[in-house]
Design an enzyme around this catalytic site. Structure first.
Site, PDB file in Angstrom:
ATOM      1  N   ASN A   1      -9.429   1.250   9.807  1.00 11.18           N
ATOM      2  CA  ASN A   1      -8.600   0.747  11.294  1.00 11.18           C
ATOM      3  C   ASN A   1      -8.774   1.287  12.337  1.00 11.18           C
ATOM      4  O   ASN A   1      -9.281   1.150  13.640  1.00 11.18           O
ATOM      5  CB  ASN A   1      -6.663   0.996  11.202  1.00 11.18           C
ATOM      6  N   THR A   2      -8.781   2.816  12.108  1.00 11.15           N
ATOM      7  CA  THR A   2      -8.688   4.026  13.477  1.00 11.15           C
ATOM      8  C   THR A   2     -10.451   3.541  14.182  1.00 11.15           C
ATOM      9  O   THR A   2     -11.170   3.315  15.693  1.00 11.15           O
ATOM     10  CB  THR A   2      -8.990   5.320  13.166  1.00 11.15           C
TER      11      THR A   2
ATOM     12  N   LYS B   1       1.383  -1.469   0.171  1.00 14.05           N
ATOM     13  CA  LYS B   1      -0.212   0.004  -0.042  1.00 14.05           C
ATOM     14  C   LYS B   1       1.021   1.712  -0.449  1.00 14.05           C
ATOM     15  O   LYS B   1       2.118   1.823   0.813  1.00 14.05           O
ATOM     16  CB  LYS B   1      -0.328  -0.047   1.032  1.00 14.05           C
TER      17      LYS B   1
ATOM     18  N   GLY C   1      -8.359   8.932  10.347  1.00 12.57           N
ATOM     19  CA  GLY C   1      -8.465   8.647  10.854  1.00 12.57           C
ATOM     20  C   GLY C   1      -9.152   9.700  12.168  1.00 12.57           C
ATOM     21  O   GLY C   1      -9.429   9.837  13.110  1.00 12.57           O
TER      22      GLY C   1
ATOM     23  N   ALA D   1      -9.725   5.781   4.449  1.00 17.00           N
ATOM     24  CA  ALA D   1      -9.663   6.453   5.540  1.00 17.00           C
ATOM     25  C   ALA D   1     -11.088   7.416   5.456  1.00 17.00           C
ATOM     26  O   ALA D   1     -11.374   7.444   4.942  1.00 17.00           O
ATOM     27  CB  ALA D   1      -8.415   7.009   4.750  1.00 17.00           C
ATOM     28  N   GLY D   2     -11.601   7.450   6.830  1.00 19.50           N
ATOM     29  CA  GLY D   2     -12.619   8.555   7.333  1.00 19.50           C
ATOM     30  C   GLY D   2     -13.089   8.149   7.779  1.00 19.50           C
ATOM     31  O   GLY D   2     -13.710   8.254   7.887  1.00 19.50           O
TER      32      GLY D   2
END
Lengths: 256, 367
Positions: free
Chosen positions: A206-207, A97, A158, A184-185
């Site tokens: 992830n977050t 990635k 995040g 993301a987001g």
């Protein structure tokens, strides 16, 4: 027919990609993987300590998982390329990635450097999944230089803010022949579900899982949301109407 | 343009006005905002904001977990040399302090490296006094060549240098730098730094920016809290970090919040900084710069450090010796400052785990 996502030489049943960062203990990871049903997991090469006597994050990743090492920390194409090669040499496989970020405030990716790194690494046989802003021209160039997918952000990394870039994501999904993976987001399972309903090939997050009070339960929720969104996309969503459709239509008098 | 130009835009009177006129309603509104202005940050440092510490702490905790996760990076300082040509009233290495000075030989650097690396530490911070004739760039490069074999990341906390010197050290394997301005108040700075090259306030103030220009990956700044009014120095530390981050977005900017500790010099400072004040500064800064790192040293005691993990801290030192050669000879007692948290790396890791966080030893690798 079985619905599969094919990237490189790998056919995936699950369209949820997950991460390894931000957990209070790496030992949580096997359960997160199990509950989410995910088959692809990202790891930041910068964090893997291959010489640690107490082991490292890789010890907690089951062997069947597709590793997706990322180039976190790279500020330009050259650093990303070096990190990718180190990852391969360390036995992390040939998926990468590309994450080139020279903005520590918003963590927005650098499209130009990302294209340069992708071209070199795709040429070396890597399966390259670049993280980008949802910019159509950048995505098109990435397709041209050999990316295996494109991974546009829904909102800054995040931030858990959801699909703030929805209109641009739709354009990418429409125009780019490669799998479009929203990365993301994504903050809530409903965000992931919506991305999948729109036709995204997969979601990477992830977050939202790692920062939940019960990460395992949240992993399961995301697995279900992604699967539900995908099914809805395949089923074909009904048209959404702005106004109620009247039972006495205005043109009802026109019989012939 | 230097940070000094920005510094000059805030007079003492302006700061005082904000402190006097900030209301509880202002603080509540600021805590609820997504992006804070420098003036919002200043308001969070006001005496009024003390009444809202819990609200600030909750938001700081949430932002830290979101941006950094439940992880704490561990590092250890290694003092290479305590020779110093400066006369700073508050520092143990002060040129007029009489004690046997020491500088590690390359054999000793290697031994110290082996000892520290055996504890699992991968991020090392090397320190010297200011004596470029003997502990200058060539000496540091020699040390770095050895340390590279043992550690994945090397940071420096040394005297203020030229941009080219920073670039040379980076070439050798240094990845980030720490530079404390000590105090942003130029008049006080002049009174505390009696003699030596460090007396040049502006040269030191611009050192972090020179390091950014040289391409350092990480730049950590701070003021020695207790020299001047902590609210004032805290504000300018945050403002300085914000200035660097905006101008050099590729650099990982972080701040430290060192409180003055007793040293051999034992200077008098009239501004004691209590725990509540440090927490106010820590949480206000986290709200102002949600993505900036915040290391916490062993100047703070174990109990305070355990609590601080939840309030915005991202990095902690462990197994600390502040004397040159302290890792191989723990009898060394001529340290730069007194350590309050004497836990070794294992004890520190266990404490972090117990608090529901993950100790991280490696977060970068020279590429």
């Amino acid at each position: 027919m079985v619905d599969q996502l094919v990237i490189g030489d790998r056919s995936l049943q699950s369209r949820l990609f997950i991460g390894t960062g931000k957990y209070s203990a790496d030992a949580l990871i096997p359960e997160i993987i199990k509950k989410s049903g995910s088959e692809v997991i990202t790891v930041a090469l910068r964090r893997i300590d291959f010489n640690s006597p107490t082991g490292n994050v890789m010890d907690h990743i089951p062997s069947g998982m597709q590793l997706l090492p990322n180039t976190s920390g790279a500020r330009n194409a050259q650093e990303a390329i070096r990190i990718a090669r180190l990852a391969k040499a360390a036995g992390c496989g040939n998926w990468i990635k590309i994450e080139v970020i020279s903005d520590n405030k918003y963590l927005l990716p650098d499209g130009y450097e990302t294209i340069k790194a992708t071209e070199v690494l795709a040429g070396e046989g890597f399966v390259v999944l670049p993280y980008i802003s949802p910019d159509l021209m950048v995505a098109k160039q990435l397709a041209e230089v050999g990316a295996a997918a494109v991974m546009p952000l829904g909102a800054p990394i995040g931030s858990n803010r959801g699909l703030k870039t929805k209109e641009l994501l739709k354009i990418l999904i429409e125009e780019i022949a490669l799998p479009v993976i929203v990365d993301a987001g994504i903050g809530k399972p409903s965000d992931a579900c919506e991305a999948m309903e729109m036709g995204a090939a997969a979601c990477l997050l992830n977050t939202a899982i790692a920062s939940a009070n019960q990460p395992e339960l949240m992993a399961e929720a995301f697995g279900m949301a992604v699967a539900a969104g995908r099914k809805a996309y395949l089923a074909g969503l009904g048209r959404s109407e702005k106004y109620a459709s009247s039972s006495s239509p205005l043109t009802g008098f026109l019989h012939n | 343009m230097s940070f000094y130009d920005e510094y000059l835009q805030y007079s003492d009177a302006d700061i005082e006005t904000v402190f006097q006129h900030t209301t509880s309603a202002d603080i509540e509104r600021i805590i609820g905002k997504d992006r804070l202005t420098p003036k919002d940050f200043l308001a969070l440092l006001s005496p009024k904001a003390e009444e809202h510490l819990e609200g600030m702490a909750q938001k700081a905790h949430q932002l830290t977990v979101q941006n950094f996760g439940r992880v704490i990076l561990l590092y250890t300082p290694m003092y290479l040399s305590d020779y110093c040509t400066n006369k700073c009233t508050y520092c143990g290495f002060n040129v007029t302090n009489v004690f046997t000075r020491k500088q590690l030989t390359m054999e000793e650097v290697e031994k110290e490296a082996q000892t520290v690396a055996a504890s699992g530490i991968q991020h090392i911070l090397i320190l010297t006094g200011e004596a470029p004739a003997i502990a200058g760039v060539p000496y540091m490069k020699e040390c770095v060549a050895i340390l590279k074999r043992y550690f994945s990341s090397i940071a420096i906390e040394v005297y203020a240098m030229e941009e080219e010197e920073y670039a040379e050290l980076m070439e050798a394997g240094v990845e980030s730098m720490t530079m404390y301005q000590e105090t942003y108040n130029p008049l006080l700075y002049d009174r505390l730094h009696l003699k030596g090259p460090k007396k040049d306030y502006r040269y030191r103030l611009d050192a972090p920016e020179r390091a950014c220009r040289a391409g350092m990956r990480g730049v950590n700044i701070g003021a020695l809290l207790g020299l001047d009014d902590w609210r004032r120095d805290g504000f300018f530390t945050g403002l300085h970090a914000n200035y660097l981050q905006n101008k050099y977005p590729g650099v990982e900017v972080s701040i430290s919040l060192p409180r003055i500790r007793p040293t051999m010099g034992n200077c008098e400072t009239g501004n004691s900084v209590n725990d509540k004040s440090i927490v106010q500064f820590m949480t206000a800064f986290r709200l102002f710069m949600p993505r900036a790192g915040m290391p916490l040293s062993t100047r703070e005691n174990a109990e305070f450090r355990n609590h601080a993990i939840q309030l915005g801290i991202t990095k902690m030192s462990a197994g600390v010796q502040t004397a040159v050669g302290g890792h191989i000879d723990s009898q060394e007692n001529s340290g730069q400052f007194a350590v309050s948290d004497t836990r070794n790396v294992k004890e520190m890791s266990d404490a972090i785990l117990q608090l529901g966080y993950q100790p991280v030893f490696k977060d970068w690798h020279a590429i």
